[in-house]
Design a protein around this motif. Structure first.
Motif, mmCIF file in Angstrom:
data_model
loop_
_atom_site.group_PDB
_atom_site.id
_atom_site.type_symbol
_atom_site.label_atom_id
_atom_site.label_comp_id
_atom_site.label_asym_id
_atom_site.label_seq_id
_atom_site.Cartn_x
_atom_site.Cartn_y
_atom_site.Cartn_z
ATOM 1 N N TRP A 93 0.577 -1.091 0.619
ATOM 2 C CA TRP A 93 0.116 0.026 0.166
ATOM 3 C C TRP A 93 0.657 1.311 -0.042
ATOM 4 N N LYS A 94 2.106 1.291 0.653
ATOM 5 C CA LYS A 94 2.692 2.583 0.833
ATOM 6 C C LYS A 94 2.910 3.127 -0.662
ATOM 7 N N ASP A 95 2.720 4.176 -0.676
ATOM 8 C CA ASP A 95 3.141 5.086 -2.313
ATOM 9 C C ASP A 95 2.824 4.451 -3.181
ATOM 10 N N VAL A 96 2.290 2.918 -2.967
ATOM 11 C CA VAL A 96 1.581 2.554 -4.230
ATOM 12 C C VAL A 96 0.191 3.611 -5.153
ATOM 13 N N TYR A 97 0.483 4.353 -6.298
ATOM 14 C CA TYR A 97 -0.164 4.822 -7.438
ATOM 15 C C TYR A 97 -1.312 3.896 -7.529
ATOM 16 N N TRP A 98 -2.818 4.341 -6.805
ATOM 17 C CA TRP A 98 -3.883 3.006 -6.928
ATOM 18 C C TRP A 98 -4.562 3.236 -8.131
ATOM 19 N N TYR A 99 -4.195 4.114 -8.909
ATOM 20 C CA TYR A 99 -4.777 4.250 -10.867
ATOM 21 C C TYR A 99 -3.870 3.435 -11.531
ATOM 22 N N GLY A 100 -2.461 3.113 -10.881
ATOM 23 C CA GLY A 100 -1.553 1.820 -11.899
ATOM 24 C C GLY A 100 -1.916 0.776 -11.401
ATOM 25 N N LEU A 101 -2.475 0.342 -11.180
ATOM 26 C CA LEU A 101 -3.182 -1.523 -10.526
ATOM 27 C C LEU A 101 -4.767 -1.422 -11.768
ATOM 28 N N GLY A 142 -3.598 -5.929 -5.484
ATOM 29 C CA GLY A 142 -4.877 -4.908 -5.808
ATOM 30 C C GLY A 142 -6.277 -5.452 -5.803
ATOM 31 N N MET A 143 -6.535 -6.510 -4.753
ATOM 32 C CA MET A 143 -7.113 -6.603 -3.508
ATOM 33 C C MET A 143 -7.435 -6.011 -2.707
ATOM 34 N N LEU A 144 -6.195 -5.439 -2.054
ATOM 35 C CA LEU A 144 -6.641 -3.831 -1.188
ATOM 36 C C LEU A 144 -6.780 -3.341 -1.905
ATOM 37 N N LEU A 145 -6.188 -2.633 -2.865
ATOM 38 C CA LEU A 145 -7.032 -1.546 -2.935
ATOM 39 C C LEU A 145 -8.563 -1.049 -3.661
ATOM 40 N N ASP A 274 -12.699 13.251 -6.747
ATOM 41 C CA ASP A 274 -12.552 14.870 -6.233
ATOM 42 C C ASP A 274 -11.664 14.802 -5.236
ATOM 43 N N ASP A 275 -11.022 16.437 -4.830
ATOM 44 C CA ASP A 275 -9.889 16.377 -3.583
ATOM 45 C C ASP A 275 -10.379 15.492 -2.517
ATOM 46 N N ASN A 276 -11.932 15.069 -1.974
ATOM 47 C CA ASN A 276 -11.933 14.683 -1.333
ATOM 48 C C ASN A 276 -11.528 12.964 -1.222
ATOM 49 N N PHE A 277 -11.579 12.911 -1.890
ATOM 50 C CA PHE A 277 -11.198 11.387 -2.902
ATOM 51 C C PHE A 277 -9.304 11.406 -2.609
ATOM 52 N N ASP A 278 -8.646 11.669 -2.950
ATOM 53 C CA ASP A 278 -7.341 11.880 -2.886
ATOM 54 C C ASP A 278 -6.999 11.916 -1.874
ATOM 55 N N LYS A 279 -7.898 13.206 -0.913
ATOM 56 C CA LYS A 279 -7.023 13.836 0.424
ATOM 57 C C LYS A 279 -7.419 11.772 1.176
ATOM 58 N N ASP A 280 -8.416 10.967 1.071
ATOM 59 C CA ASP A 280 -8.700 9.564 1.916
ATOM 60 C C ASP A 280 -8.149 8.950 1.103
ATOM 61 N N MET A 281 -7.251 8.503 0.338
ATOM 62 C CA MET A 281 -5.926 7.781 -0.396
ATOM 63 C C MET A 281 -5.098 8.350 0.272
ATOM 64 N N SER A 282 -4.980 9.068 0.009
ATOM 65 C CA SER A 282 -3.049 9.414 0.587
ATOM 66 C C SER A 282 -3.281 9.616 2.499
ATOM 67 N N SER A 283 -4.273 9.852 2.915
ATOM 68 C CA SER A 283 -4.132 9.694 4.284
ATOM 69 C C SER A 283 -4.038 8.169 4.591
ATOM 70 N N ILE A 284 -3.741 6.895 3.938
ATOM 71 C CA ILE A 284 -3.558 5.927 4.374
ATOM 72 C C ILE A 284 -2.547 5.562 3.795
ATOM 73 N N GLY A 285 -1.995 6.251 2.886
ATOM 74 C CA GLY A 285 -0.457 5.924 2.628
ATOM 75 C C GLY A 285 -0.248 5.035 0.901
ATOM 76 N N TYR A 286 -1.797 5.588 -0.314
ATOM 77 C CA TYR A 286 -1.376 5.477 -1.751
ATOM 78 C C TYR A 286 -1.113 7.094 -1.878
ATOM 79 N N GLY A 287 -0.657 6.681 -3.536
ATOM 80 C CA GLY A 287 0.252 7.811 -4.238
ATOM 81 C C GLY A 287 -0.633 8.582 -4.415
ATOM 82 N N VAL A 288 -1.276 9.907 -4.934
ATOM 83 C CA VAL A 288 -2.093 10.617 -5.584
ATOM 84 C C VAL A 288 -1.668 11.655 -6.991
#
Length: 288
Positions: A93-101, A142-145, A274-288
């Motif tokens: 999960w750490k710094d994984v770019y979510w869309y890359g999956l 990918g399953m975790l994402l 939106d920005d809230n989604f990016d904020k949520d994803m970055s808060s749990i360690g994903y790259g946005v």
């Protein structure tokens, strides 16, 4: 048009009256006591110091309460396991770019037709996986994402999910890639250490040999209870239908629905986020 409406709804963060009723039944949640339960869980986290969650806001803690019948002590144990799992597996999960999956293509699918008896149906087509280009650990990532994004939605926190593992095309070469480490990671992600109400795991198009190999993983399960809701159906769709209504299944399993691939789903999320989604994803360690 239905798909576009469903895709937009994937980012809905509001709980509707119907979902409130389902939360009472499925999660033991009392709207009048919700704030108190969240406060009790937060106080427990701070007082015991057994874990350092990525967030302590109400929306985040509520996921764990809903996954454990709104009982703070049980939610706390789940949260401790969640944090421990993240600490032990930062590569997932750490710094994984979510869309890359999205590159995982059609290996993972979902049916955007959620109902109380099934929740969200998530399909893993293991035979579509090419171990020479994608590692088993990337599958778990990918399953975790898929689950981290989905569980942001209050409806899925309440309804939970059902997993369908399709072994069509799976060989012993695939099974050899599923090491004990990967097997334990998958079991943690699929419910033991994740705030998801797991409704069941169903294995279809599975030979006797592959089924026996799956049973070897039972010895690695953190608790025996994980296996009580695992069902093997061989190549028999009618056996699957005894547990999952065809109304919820894709056509290839004798159902009536169209499945959405992980790639399609993430493309839609990227379009409507939106920005809230990016904020949520970055808060749990994903790259946005």
């Amino acid at each position: 048009m239905f798909r576009e409406i469903a895709f937009r709804a994937e980012l809905d963060r509001h709980i509707v009256p119907e979902c409130e009723d389902q939360a009472r039944i499925l999660c033991g949640e009392d709207p009048d006591n919700r704030k108190n339960a969240i406060k009790e869980l937060r106080d427990m986290i701070l007082e015991r110091g057994e874990c350092i969650p990525p967030r302590l806001d109400d929306a985040f803690l509520l996921r764990f309460l809903r996954a454990r019948r709104s009982i703070p002590a049980r939610a706390h144990r789940l949260l401790v396991r969640y944090c421990r799992f993240r600490e032990q597996n930062p590569r997932l999960w750490k710094d994984v770019y979510w869309y890359g999956l999205a590159r995982l293509g059609n290996i993972f699918e979902g049916v955007l037709y959620d109902r109380p008896d099934v929740g969200r149906l998530i399909i893993g087509r293991l035979g579509k996986w090419d171990p020479d280009t994608t590692s088993a650990e990337e599958l778990v990532s990918g399953m975790l994402l898929l689950l981290e994004v989905g569980i942001m939605q209050p409806k899925l926190q309440v309804l939970g999910g059902t997993a369908l593992l399709d072994c069509d095309g799976m060989t012993l070469y695939h099974m050899r890639q599923l090491t004990p480490t990967v097997a334990v990671q998958a079991m943690n992600v699929m419910g033991y250490s994740f705030p998801l109400h797991q409704r069941g795991v169903h294995v279809i198009n599975c030979s006797r040999i592959i089924e026996k190999l799956f049973y070897l993983f039972k010895r690695l399960a953190p608790v025996d209870a994980i296996w009580k809701n695992v069902y093997f159906h061989g190549y028999d769709n009618s056996s699957l239908h005894r547990y999952i209504d065809p109304e919820c299944l894709p056509k290839r399993y004798g159902g009536y629905r169209e499945a959405v691939s992980l790639g399609e789903w993430l493309t839609a999320i990227k379009q409507y986020k939106d920005d809230n989604f990016d904020k949520d994803m970055s808060s749990i360690g994903y790259g946005v």
